[in-house]
Design a protein around this motif. Structure first.
Motif, short mmCIF file in Angstrom:
data_model
loop_
_atom_site.label_atom_id
_atom_site.label_comp_id
_atom_site.label_asym_id
_atom_site.label_seq_id
_atom_site.Cartn_x
_atom_site.Cartn_y
_atom_site.Cartn_z
N VAL A 140 16.82 34.76 33.05
CA VAL A 140 18.16 34.39 33.49
C VAL A 140 18.56 35.17 34.75
O VAL A 140 19.34 34.69 35.56
CB VAL A 140 19.20 34.63 32.36
CG1 VAL A 140 20.63 34.48 32.85
CG2 VAL A 140 18.95 33.65 31.20
N ASP A 141 17.98 36.36 34.93
CA ASP A 141 18.23 37.12 36.15
C ASP A 141 18.01 36.15 37.32
O ASP A 141 17.00 35.42 37.33
CB ASP A 141 17.20 38.28 36.20
CG ASP A 141 17.77 39.51 36.86
OD1 ASP A 141 18.84 39.41 37.48
OD2 ASP A 141 17.14 40.58 36.77
N SER A 142 18.94 36.10 38.29
CA SER A 142 18.91 35.00 39.27
C SER A 142 17.59 34.92 40.05
O SER A 142 17.05 33.83 40.27
CB SER A 142 20.08 35.13 40.23
OG SER A 142 20.01 36.35 40.92
N GLU A 143 17.05 36.09 40.40
CA GLU A 143 15.80 36.10 41.18
C GLU A 143 14.64 35.54 40.36
O GLU A 143 13.82 34.77 40.85
CB GLU A 143 15.44 37.54 41.61
CG GLU A 143 16.43 38.23 42.53
CD GLU A 143 17.68 38.72 41.82
OE1 GLU A 143 17.79 38.56 40.59
OE2 GLU A 143 18.56 39.27 42.52
N HIS A 144 14.60 35.94 39.09
CA HIS A 144 13.47 35.56 38.24
C HIS A 144 13.60 34.11 37.78
O HIS A 144 12.60 33.42 37.60
CB HIS A 144 13.38 36.54 37.07
CG HIS A 144 13.32 37.96 37.57
ND1 HIS A 144 14.44 38.58 38.06
CD2 HIS A 144 12.29 38.81 37.72
CE1 HIS A 144 14.11 39.78 38.48
NE2 HIS A 144 12.80 39.95 38.30
N LEU A 211 14.35 47.72 38.97
CA LEU A 211 14.15 47.16 37.62
C LEU A 211 13.63 45.73 37.73
O LEU A 211 12.76 45.30 36.96
CB LEU A 211 15.47 47.17 36.83
CG LEU A 211 16.02 48.56 36.43
CD1 LEU A 211 17.45 48.43 35.90
CD2 LEU A 211 15.13 49.23 35.38
N GLU A 212 14.13 45.00 38.73
CA GLU A 212 13.71 43.60 38.90
C GLU A 212 12.27 43.46 39.38
O GLU A 212 11.60 42.48 39.06
CB GLU A 212 14.67 42.88 39.84
CG GLU A 212 16.04 42.72 39.21
CD GLU A 212 17.04 41.97 40.07
OE1 GLU A 212 18.13 41.69 39.56
OE2 GLU A 212 16.74 41.67 41.24
N VAL A 213 11.81 44.42 40.17
CA VAL A 213 10.41 44.41 40.60
C VAL A 213 9.51 44.56 39.36
O VAL A 213 8.54 43.82 39.17
CB VAL A 213 10.14 45.55 41.62
CG1 VAL A 213 8.65 45.78 41.82
CG2 VAL A 213 10.82 45.24 42.95
MG MG Z 1 19.19 39.87 39.67
#
Ligand code: MG
Ligand code: NDP
Length: 371
Positions: A140-144, A211-213
């Motif tokens: 759900v994280d926008s990038e992922h 964290l997103e990486v």
């Molecule tokens: Mg994000």
């Protein structure tokens, strides 16, 4: 009609999900809701959405007529076990979201995952639990979410790299010598996204991008050298993939969590209310500054080191951000405490939830000693 559970319904992700369900008239039935301590809002949302089961995780919840009421983490497990659900949106903030993700997957439900800490701290065993119970983990994280859409139907061998975009946060252009004077209010004032406090501070330090990486590496099973970060202040391009043939594919949209949430909850497209206006777009991109934002660079070394360092990073960040929010330390001390925690080797990767809890506790204690 999809049967949906929303965990963390009183927060930023939970509220956006509920607003989307209302405004877009999504074909979903909300069958369960959780909050941590905001009992009043939890009950109010349950009544409004005609949802029959609620759980308050921080303390005992008062019984309400017509509602099945659960309390604590044990209650969360009982509530999930009592429900017939298709998908659970995990919008819980922080490390405690991991337990909720595991409980969801163990029930065989699909997991719409906003709680990036679940992936960062659960690592490979989270995916193993999903595999065992035949549950899907939908980012759900926008990038992922953008990356998952871009990767769909493509041969992963054709992907040269994933390019995560980040707005750069409120201190993107701040001079190095001004970082010593940053206040909590300035750090909370994100230029493009409206979010909970913890993730807002992480967006200011670029710990969120770190964290997103790590999240991207686990979700898409790609090593550090196949992940890039580019700063894009307008937050219109949510992420990109670089093909081996040189082409770059991007997903664009307004900075709004509605689309990634909706995509994770329902299959098929929905007409969103805010179409992107191209006539006013001025998109810019720049390299991240790893000197002024050292936590971003840590993510790549964490992926190379493996072991328990991702978990230690998350624990250190939660403790240090908490201290900063409570004005018990300065911005720079918060950053330094995280760096110092990661100076230890953290060689052993936890292979169960119990081991994760132990390591998390150890890292938190170490970070506290630096604050
Ligand atoms: Mg994000
Ligand atoms: P908020 O702080 O706004 O909301 C957190 C929610 O989780 C609240 O419902 C809160 O309940 C509940 N909660 C807090 N602590 C606990 C706990 N220990 N156990 C169980 N429930 C708890 O956070 P956000 O919505 O901003 O973020 C949620 C998650 O989504 C985070 O992991 C974040 O990184 C991720 N995310 C958020 C985005 C955003 O736009 N906000 C974008 C991408 C990812 P109560 O209100 O009762 O305290």
């Amino acid at each position: 009609m999809k049967r949906v559970v929303i965990l963390g319904c009183t927060g930023s992700i939970g509220s956006t999900a509920i607003q989307a369900i209302r405004d877009l008239k999504l074909q979903v039935e909300v069958v369960g809701l959780s909050a941590h301590s905001n009992e009043e809002k939890l009950v109010q949302l349950a009544l409004e959405l005609s949802c029959k089961a609620i759980c308050l995780t921080a303390r005992h919840c008062t019984p309400y007529p017509g509602l099945s009421v659960f309390s604590g983490v044990t209650g969360l497990k009982e509530m999930l076990a009592s429900l017939d659900a298709d998908v659970v949106l995990n919008g819980i903030a922080g490390f405690d979201g991991l337990k909720a993700s595991l409980l969801t997957l163990e029930q065989g439900f699909d997991l719409a995952l906003a709680n990036k800490e679940s992936v960062v701290c659960g690592g490979s065993y989270l995916f193993e639990v999903a595999r065992q119970h035949k549950s899907r983990i939908i980012p759900v994280d926008s990038e992922h979410s953008a990356l998952a859409e871009l990767i769909k139907g493509r041969d992963t061998n054709e992907i040269g790299s994933l390019i995560l975009t980040g707005s750069g946060g409120p201190f993107r252009t701040l001079a190095s010598d001004a970082f010593g004077h940053i206040t909590v209010e300035q750090a909370l004032a994100h230029p493009t996204w409206k979010m909970g406090k913890k993730i807002s501070i992480d967006s200011a330090t670029l710990a969120n991008k770190a964290l997103e990486v790590i999240e991207a590496s686990y979700l898409f099973a790609l090593p550090a050298e196949k992940i890039e970060v580019v700063i894009h202040p307008q937050s219109i391009v949510h992420s990109m993939i670089r093909h081996r043939d040189g082409a770059v594919y991007a997903q664009m949209g307004p900075p709004d969590m509605t689309l990634p949430i909706v995509n994770a909850l329902v299959d098929g497209s929905v007409s969103l209310v805010r179409p992107l206006d191209f006539t006013n777009l001025n998109l810019t991109f720049e390299q991240p500054d790893y000197q002024r934002f050292p936590l971003l660079g840590l993510a790549f070394s964490i992926l190379e080191r493996k072991g328990g360092s991702a978990l230690a990073f998350n624990a250190a960040d939660e403790v240090a951000v908490h201290a900063f929010l409570e004005r018990r330390c300065t911005y720079l001390k918060m950053i330094r405490a995280i760096e110092k925690t990661l100076e230890r080797s953290w060689q052993v990767a936890p292979s169960s939830f119990e081991e994760t809890l132990e390591l998390d506790k150890e890292a938190r204690e170490l970070t506290r000693s630096f604050l």
